[in-house]
Design a protein around this motif. Sequence first.
Motif, PDB file in Angstrom:
ATOM      1  N   ILE A  35      20.299 -21.132 -46.452  1.00  0.00           N
ATOM      2  CA  ILE A  35      21.516 -21.408 -46.882  1.00  0.00           C
ATOM      3  C   ILE A  35      22.003 -22.968 -46.942  1.00  0.00           C
ATOM      4  CG2 ILE A  35      24.061 -20.893 -46.392  1.00  0.00           C
ATOM      5  CD1 ILE A  35      23.177 -18.213 -45.235  1.00  0.00           C
ATOM      6  N   VAL A  36      21.524 -23.599 -45.745  1.00  0.00           N
ATOM      7  CA  VAL A  36      21.899 -25.005 -45.743  1.00  0.00           C
ATOM      8  C   VAL A  36      20.974 -25.897 -46.946  1.00  0.00           C
ATOM      9  CG1 VAL A  36      21.553 -27.065 -44.000  1.00  0.00           C
ATOM     10  CG2 VAL A  36      22.304 -24.797 -43.161  1.00  0.00           C
ATOM     11  N   ASN A  37      19.798 -25.381 -46.921  1.00  0.00           N
ATOM     12  CA  ASN A  37      18.717 -26.096 -47.686  1.00  0.00           C
ATOM     13  C   ASN A  37      18.605 -25.536 -49.228  1.00  0.00           C
ATOM     14  OD1 ASN A  37      17.827 -27.321 -45.365  1.00  0.00           O
ATOM     15  ND2 ASN A  37      16.246 -25.718 -45.087  1.00  0.00           N
ATOM     16  N   ASN A  38      19.764 -24.789 -49.558  1.00  0.00           N
ATOM     17  CA  ASN A  38      19.955 -24.374 -50.875  1.00  0.00           C
ATOM     18  C   ASN A  38      20.125 -25.341 -51.888  1.00  0.00           C
ATOM     19  OD1 ASN A  38      20.771 -23.478 -53.352  1.00  0.00           O
ATOM     20  ND2 ASN A  38      21.505 -21.357 -52.299  1.00  0.00           N
ATOM     21  N   THR A  39      19.151 -25.893 -52.744  1.00  0.00           N
ATOM     22  CA  THR A  39      19.256 -26.792 -53.510  1.00  0.00           C
ATOM     23  C   THR A  39      20.547 -26.857 -54.615  1.00  0.00           C
ATOM     24  OG1 THR A  39      17.869 -25.832 -55.312  1.00  0.00           O
ATOM     25  CG2 THR A  39      16.693 -27.236 -53.771  1.00  0.00           C
ATOM     26  N   LYS A  70      25.231 -28.974 -47.428  1.00  0.00           N
ATOM     27  CA  LYS A  70      24.084 -29.215 -46.982  1.00  0.00           C
ATOM     28  C   LYS A  70      23.919 -29.541 -45.436  1.00  0.00           C
ATOM     29  CE  LYS A  70      21.689 -30.142 -51.355  1.00  0.00           C
ATOM     30  NZ  LYS A  70      21.098 -31.249 -52.327  1.00  0.00           N
ATOM     31  N   GLN A  71      25.060 -29.578 -44.953  1.00  0.00           N
ATOM     32  CA  GLN A  71      25.199 -30.159 -43.421  1.00  0.00           C
ATOM     33  C   GLN A  71      25.603 -28.781 -42.832  1.00  0.00           C
ATOM     34  OE1 GLN A  71      24.542 -33.148 -42.420  1.00  0.00           O
ATOM     35  NE2 GLN A  71      24.077 -33.528 -44.906  1.00  0.00           N
ATOM     36  N   ARG A  72      25.135 -28.613 -41.346  1.00  0.00           N
ATOM     37  CA  ARG A  72      25.299 -27.468 -40.517  1.00  0.00           C
ATOM     38  C   ARG A  72      26.731 -27.446 -40.247  1.00  0.00           C
ATOM     39  NH1 ARG A  72      21.949 -24.035 -38.710  1.00  0.00           N
ATOM     40  NH2 ARG A  72      19.842 -24.277 -39.222  1.00  0.00           N
ATOM     41  N   SER A  73      27.435 -28.565 -39.996  1.00  0.00           N
ATOM     42  CA  SER A  73      28.887 -28.908 -39.905  1.00  0.00           C
ATOM     43  C   SER A  73      29.746 -28.083 -40.692  1.00  0.00           C
ATOM     44  CB  SER A  73      29.028 -30.180 -39.255  1.00  0.00           C
ATOM     45  OG  SER A  73      28.850 -30.931 -40.562  1.00  0.00           O
ATOM     46  N   TYR A  74      29.259 -27.940 -41.738  1.00  0.00           N
ATOM     47  CA  TYR A  74      30.210 -27.253 -43.044  1.00  0.00           C
ATOM     48  C   TYR A  74      30.249 -25.917 -42.652  1.00  0.00           C
ATOM     49  CZ  TYR A  74      31.217 -26.030 -47.880  1.00  0.00           C
ATOM     50  OH  TYR A  74      31.793 -25.412 -49.037  1.00  0.00           O
ATOM     51  N   TYR A  75      29.535 -25.234 -41.855  1.00  0.00           N
ATOM     52  CA  TYR A  75      29.413 -23.851 -41.455  1.00  0.00           C
ATOM     53  C   TYR A  75      29.813 -23.688 -39.926  1.00  0.00           C
ATOM     54  CZ  TYR A  75      26.657 -24.089 -45.873  1.00  0.00           C
ATOM     55  OH  TYR A  75      26.201 -23.985 -47.252  1.00  0.00           O
ATOM     56  N   GLU A  76      28.890 -24.200 -39.313  1.00  0.00           N
ATOM     57  CA  GLU A  76      28.920 -23.959 -37.702  1.00  0.00           C
ATOM     58  C   GLU A  76      30.168 -24.925 -36.987  1.00  0.00           C
ATOM     59  OE1 GLU A  76      24.031 -23.739 -37.609  1.00  0.00           O
ATOM     60  OE2 GLU A  76      25.171 -25.316 -36.721  1.00  0.00           O
ATOM     61  N   ILE A  77      30.893 -24.170 -36.059  1.00  0.00           N
ATOM     62  CA  ILE A  77      31.678 -24.765 -35.165  1.00  0.00           C
ATOM     63  C   ILE A  77      31.173 -25.245 -34.146  1.00  0.00           C
ATOM     64  CG2 ILE A  77      33.725 -24.153 -34.117  1.00  0.00           C
ATOM     65  CD1 ILE A  77      34.679 -22.299 -36.282  1.00  0.00           C
ATOM     66  N   GLU A  78      30.893 -26.309 -34.050  1.00  0.00           N
ATOM     67  CA  GLU A  78      30.148 -27.276 -32.634  1.00  0.00           C
ATOM     68  C   GLU A  78      30.764 -26.809 -31.524  1.00  0.00           C
ATOM     69  OE1 GLU A  78      28.753 -31.547 -31.409  1.00  0.00           O
ATOM     70  OE2 GLU A  78      29.425 -31.334 -33.462  1.00  0.00           O
ATOM     71  N   GLY A  79      32.133 -26.699 -31.285  1.00  0.00           N
ATOM     72  CA  GLY A  79      32.929 -26.645 -30.063  1.00  0.00           C
ATOM     73  C   GLY A  79      32.671 -25.293 -29.536  1.00  0.00           C
ATOM     74  N   LEU A  80      32.286 -24.128 -30.359  1.00  0.00           N
ATOM     75  CA  LEU A  80      31.902 -22.823 -29.980  1.00  0.00           C
ATOM     76  C   LEU A  80      30.546 -22.975 -29.366  1.00  0.00           C
ATOM     77  CD1 LEU A  80      32.034 -19.693 -29.713  1.00  0.00           C
ATOM     78  CD2 LEU A  80      31.307 -19.592 -31.973  1.00  0.00           C
ATOM     79  N   GLN A  81      29.506 -23.555 -30.130  1.00  0.00           N
ATOM     80  CA  GLN A  81      28.369 -23.839 -29.622  1.00  0.00           C
ATOM     81  C   GLN A  81      28.266 -24.513 -28.193  1.00  0.00           C
ATOM     82  OE1 GLN A  81      26.764 -25.869 -32.879  1.00  0.00           O
ATOM     83  NE2 GLN A  81      25.959 -24.149 -33.910  1.00  0.00           N
TER      84      GLN A  81
END
Length: 253
Positions: free
Chosen positions: A164-168, A175-186
């Motif tokens: 998903i992240v690397n979809n052209t 293309k950034q993980r921060s667009y999807y992932e919640i860093e505070g949860l991790q």
Amino acid sequence: MKKIFLYILAGSLCFSACKKDDEVETFVEPDDIAVRNSYDDQAIQKFMDENYLDSQGNIKAFSSTDTSDDNEKKLSELSPVKLSSGVIYIVRSGAQPSTGVTLDTNPESTSATQIRTMMRANYYLASESDGKVSFGSAGTLLNTINGSGSPVTDPMFYYVKNSIVNNTNNSDAAKQRSYYEIEGLQEGLKYFTGYTNKADGDAYNLQGVIIVPSRAAFARNTHYNYTGYSLQNNCFVFNFEIYKANVRPTIDQ
């Protein structure tokens, strides 16, 4: 005619005055990020003072009319730990696996943990009104507890697949993980352990709470459309149990 005109004018003024009195002031997002961070922290503290954990670990609001919760401890009395990022986690006593699996929540790690979880994840906007700061009504990001009733594997706000992240076709932001992932949860999950393989049909017993201020979530950045609404400036509250934790298989990376 003069009297009729005066009556109409007086009526118009009265209507205008009444309308202004009835108007609800709309909250305006502060430009200063420091003010936003202060709002988040104040609202989180108020939330922890007004809620407790029931016998299965669900977050419940104290009742002003029912005395059955009078002896319950506030979330703020359950030894919450605040990290430098502003993330707060609460480990629920007696609800952790006896020999739990350590969670590696770094998505880029070769030993990153795949999780299967029962979770209620809500989001809130902290706002100020009449000098008081609090959360508005809750929005639902995920709820397997009151929804499907079955655990879910790697919700995308915890881990998004490389494909998903690397979809052209993605925009630069997507293309950034921060667009999807919640860093505070991790970050918060690192302080919990998971079960090796609890059966999906087993009754849940939630392990605790992670509260993420907006600055440790999507902040003011663009993000994946999870709900149809903007999650910018929103705080998140995660109430969960990790049914299974294992090294993420290559096929799921």
